[in-house]
Design a protein around this motif. Structure first.
Motif, PDB file in Angstrom:
ATOM      1  N   ARG A  24      -4.160   8.082  -1.233  1.00  0.00           N
ATOM      2  CA  ARG A  24      -3.529   9.366  -0.931  1.00  0.00           C
ATOM      3  C   ARG A  24      -2.338   9.537  -1.858  1.00  0.00           C
ATOM      4  N   GLY A  60       0.794  -1.223   0.000  1.00  0.00           N
ATOM      5  CA  GLY A  60       0.000   0.000   0.000  1.00  0.00           C
ATOM      6  C   GLY A  60       0.829   1.276   0.000  1.00  0.00           C
ATOM      7  N   ARG A  61       2.082   1.181  -0.402  1.00  0.00           N
ATOM      8  CA  ARG A  61       2.961   2.362  -0.398  1.00  0.00           C
ATOM      9  C   ARG A  61       3.949   2.255  -1.559  1.00  0.00           C
ATOM     10  N   GLU A  94      -0.177   6.163  -1.482  1.00  0.00           N
ATOM     11  CA  GLU A  94      -0.504   5.251  -0.384  1.00  0.00           C
ATOM     12  C   GLU A  94      -1.988   4.905  -0.433  1.00  0.00           C
ATOM     13  N   TRP A  95      -2.282   3.725   0.079  1.00  0.00           N
ATOM     14  CA  TRP A  95      -3.665   3.267   0.197  1.00  0.00           C
ATOM     15  C   TRP A  95      -3.700   2.181   1.252  1.00  0.00           C
ATOM     16  N   GLU A  96      -4.898   1.873   1.710  1.00  0.00           N
ATOM     17  CA  GLU A  96      -5.059   0.800   2.701  1.00  0.00           C
ATOM     18  C   GLU A  96      -4.905  -0.537   1.997  1.00  0.00           C
ATOM     19  N   PRO A  97      -3.897  -1.345   2.397  1.00  0.00           N
ATOM     20  CA  PRO A  97      -3.679  -2.628   1.709  1.00  0.00           C
ATOM     21  C   PRO A  97      -4.755  -3.658   2.038  1.00  0.00           C
ATOM     22  N   ARG A 100      -8.297   1.457  -1.502  1.00  0.00           N
ATOM     23  CA  ARG A 100      -9.111   2.039  -0.429  1.00  0.00           C
ATOM     24  C   ARG A 100      -8.338   3.178   0.216  1.00  0.00           C
ATOM     25  N   MET A 101      -9.021   4.287   0.413  1.00  0.00           N
ATOM     26  CA  MET A 101      -8.445   5.474   1.049  1.00  0.00           C
ATOM     27  C   MET A 101      -7.142   5.909   0.356  1.00  0.00           C
TER      28      MET A 101
END
Length: 184
Positions: free
Chosen positions: A165, A132-133, A181-184, A162-163
């Motif tokens: 950025r 997620g990064r 970035e995002w929620e994995p 999800r979410m």
């Protein structure tokens, strides 16, 4: 000495933005300003357009559609709008289905191919640092870093992140490195 290839934007990108995404959003004065700046949509679109025209047309859109927003936010909104237009094309709709199925990590590593469908000058390098990064380097942002924030936010959202950025990490000459970035 070799002459560098001219920077070009694909006609499909122009079609997506102006004939799909902005079709009902530009004022009559905005459409007239675009025509005076060389974009006559009463004629068939060309296969490619010089980057200088594309940038001039984008500035007209910023002034017409988002005149009250801070410039960085207007560029970000335009990045989202360009992606909406591209996804409104026949090819874009087909690609959108595949992108959702593949997920953000895979899609980001394929962005170089995606940019080739929009222009001939942006290249990417991706470095995953954690689930997620991702750090994403774009070779040439044409002094529009927040435009690409909007594009990349749209890519993450489309890919099912999800979410999502997106932040600007650093600028180096014509290039820019982003943190996604995002929620994995």
């Amino acid at each position: 000495m070799e002459t560098p290839e001219p920077k070009l934007v694909q006609g499909g990108t122009v079609h997506g933005l102006f004939q799909i995404a902005l079709k009902d959003r530009l004022s009559a004065a905005g459409w007239e300003a675009l025509r005076e700046a060389g974009l006559d949509l009463s004629k068939p679109l060309l296969p490619t357009y010089p980057l200088s025209q594309w940038l001039r047309w984008q500035r007209i859109v910023l002034a017409d559609v988002w005149p009250d927003l801070p410039e960085d936010e207007a560029w970000r909104q335009l990045g989202h709008t360009v992606m909406q237009g591209l996804l409104g094309t026949v090819l874009g709709r087909m690609l959108g289905v595949g992108v959702r199925a593949l997920g953000p990590q895979f899609v980001l590593f394929q962005l170089n191919r995606g940019f080739r469908g929009a222009d001939n000058y942006v290249t990417t390098q991706v470095k995953a640092s954690a689930p997620g990064r991702v750090e994403l380097w774009l070779s040439d942002i044409n002094e529009r870093p927040t435009y690409y924030v909007g594009v990349l936010e749209s890519v993450l959202t489309l890919s099912g992140a999800r979410m999502p950025r997106v932040a600007i990490l650093r600028r180096e000459g014509p290039s820019c490195t982003y943190l996604l970035e995002w929620e994995p």
